[in-house]
Motif scaffolding. Structure first.
Motif, mmCIF file in Angstrom:
data_model
loop_
_atom_site.group_PDB
_atom_site.id
_atom_site.type_symbol
_atom_site.label_atom_id
_atom_site.label_comp_id
_atom_site.label_asym_id
_atom_site.label_seq_id
_atom_site.Cartn_x
_atom_site.Cartn_y
_atom_site.Cartn_z
ATOM 1 N N LYS A 103 12.333 43.418 36.767
ATOM 2 C CA LYS A 103 12.707 44.048 35.474
ATOM 3 C C LYS A 103 13.773 44.189 35.140
ATOM 4 O O LYS A 103 15.002 43.257 35.454
ATOM 5 C CB LYS A 103 13.048 45.760 36.603
ATOM 6 N N CYS A 105 15.080 46.195 32.882
ATOM 7 C CA CYS A 105 15.833 47.621 33.696
ATOM 8 C C CYS A 105 15.234 48.183 35.069
ATOM 9 O O CYS A 105 14.292 48.333 34.744
ATOM 10 C CB CYS A 105 15.788 48.709 31.884
ATOM 11 N N ASN A 109 10.625 47.574 31.310
ATOM 12 C CA ASN A 109 11.311 46.787 30.376
ATOM 13 C C ASN A 109 12.465 47.315 29.038
ATOM 14 O O ASN A 109 12.366 47.078 28.301
ATOM 15 C CB ASN A 109 10.312 46.109 29.642
ATOM 16 N N HIS A 110 12.400 49.166 29.478
ATOM 17 C CA HIS A 110 13.126 49.675 28.016
ATOM 18 C C HIS A 110 14.341 50.575 28.962
ATOM 19 O O HIS A 110 13.850 51.225 29.778
ATOM 20 C CB HIS A 110 12.015 50.636 27.863
ATOM 21 N N PHE A 111 15.189 50.387 27.569
ATOM 22 C CA PHE A 111 16.719 51.355 28.280
ATOM 23 C C PHE A 111 16.316 52.722 28.309
ATOM 24 O O PHE A 111 15.950 53.005 27.444
ATOM 25 C CB PHE A 111 17.487 50.250 27.287
ATOM 26 N N THR A 112 16.402 53.229 29.808
ATOM 27 C CA THR A 112 16.620 54.577 29.824
ATOM 28 C C THR A 112 18.295 55.184 30.059
ATOM 29 O O THR A 112 19.091 54.714 30.027
ATOM 30 C CB THR A 112 15.705 55.130 30.552
ATOM 31 N N ASP A 115 19.288 53.795 33.315
ATOM 32 C CA ASP A 115 20.642 52.572 33.204
ATOM 33 C C ASP A 115 21.839 53.104 33.392
ATOM 34 O O ASP A 115 22.438 52.525 33.373
ATOM 35 C CB ASP A 115 19.910 52.048 32.044
ATOM 36 N N TYR A 119 23.804 52.871 36.356
ATOM 37 C CA TYR A 119 25.074 52.420 35.837
ATOM 38 C C TYR A 119 26.756 52.115 35.962
ATOM 39 O O TYR A 119 27.588 51.671 36.243
ATOM 40 C CB TYR A 119 25.158 51.807 34.311
ATOM 41 N N TRP A 143 21.361 42.985 35.343
ATOM 42 C CA TRP A 143 21.102 44.117 35.193
ATOM 43 C C TRP A 143 22.450 44.442 34.079
ATOM 44 O O TRP A 143 22.773 45.295 33.580
ATOM 45 C CB TRP A 143 20.217 45.201 36.240
ATOM 46 N N TYR A 146 23.970 42.994 31.949
ATOM 47 C CA TYR A 146 23.231 43.496 30.037
ATOM 48 C C TYR A 146 23.747 44.618 30.028
ATOM 49 O O TYR A 146 23.225 45.347 29.235
ATOM 50 C CB TYR A 146 21.228 42.977 30.695
ATOM 51 N N ILE A 147 23.915 45.834 31.119
ATOM 52 C CA ILE A 147 23.989 47.178 30.633
ATOM 53 C C ILE A 147 25.200 47.126 29.934
ATOM 54 O O ILE A 147 25.825 47.951 29.034
ATOM 55 C CB ILE A 147 23.859 48.318 31.787
ATOM 56 N N ARG A 150 25.679 46.350 26.194
ATOM 57 C CA ARG A 150 25.265 47.724 25.206
ATOM 58 C C ARG A 150 26.438 48.504 24.732
ATOM 59 O O ARG A 150 27.454 48.642 24.863
ATOM 60 C CB ARG A 150 24.235 48.357 26.085
#
Length: 172
Positions: A103, A105, A109-112, A115, A119, A143, A146-147, A150
């Protein structure tokens, strides 16, 4: 920490008027004094309210299954991650590492919102890891990095270097 986290979430969501928060009890449970009704209590309840106030329903999940997964991780954050001991944190990292294996996120696969809150909750654990330990939790580290990169997610938290540059010697 929850109050700073909620203020950071407000900034990320682009909410113009900051809300007034207080805490309740020994565990400092956040409380939002809501003008339109009774106070909202708890990190997850307030965070979901802020997402709805910002008209960002995609952060709660698009399909029913996605919404259930997001809700599951929000509950996991407050019921497991926020109360774990140092020993339990290793088990949590191992479980998350396995979960994130395929995965991008928390909800696929979608940021929510999952996350964002995961985080914030896992940040102290990652900060305490050595580079070697971070390499053991490669999926969590990927992960996390990546977060944290953002836009507008890491308002109140310091950046964490998650990977070290390896120096390879040339042997001929």
């Amino acid at each position: 920490m929850a109050l700073r986290e909620l203020a950071s979430l407000e900034k990320y969501l682009g909410l113009k008027k900051p809300n007034k928060y207080s805490t309740r009890g020994d565990k400092k449970v956040p409380v939002l004094q809501n003008n339109n009704g009774p106070p909202l209590v708890g990190l997850v309840t307030i965070a979901r309210h802020l997402v709805k106030e910002a008209k960002r329903p995609e952060l709660l999940g698009d399909a029913a299954e996605d919404r259930a997964v997001v809700h599951q991780w929000l509950e996991y954050r407050v019921s497991k991650l926020d109360v774990c001991s140092k020993d339990e944190s290793r088990t949590i990292l191992m479980d998350l590492n396995l979960y994130l294996q395929d995965k991008v996120c928390m909800a696929g696969n979608h940021f929510t919102l999952a996350d964002v809150l995961m985080y914030n909750g896992i940040h102290p654990l990652i900060m305490d890891l050595t580079f070697q330990e971070k390499e053991q939790y490669m999926n969590v580290t990927r992960w996390f990095d990546y977060i944290q990169h953002r836009a507008s997610i890491r308002h109140h938290l310091p950046p964490v270097v998650v990977l070290r540059n390896r120096i390879y010697t040339l042997h001929h």
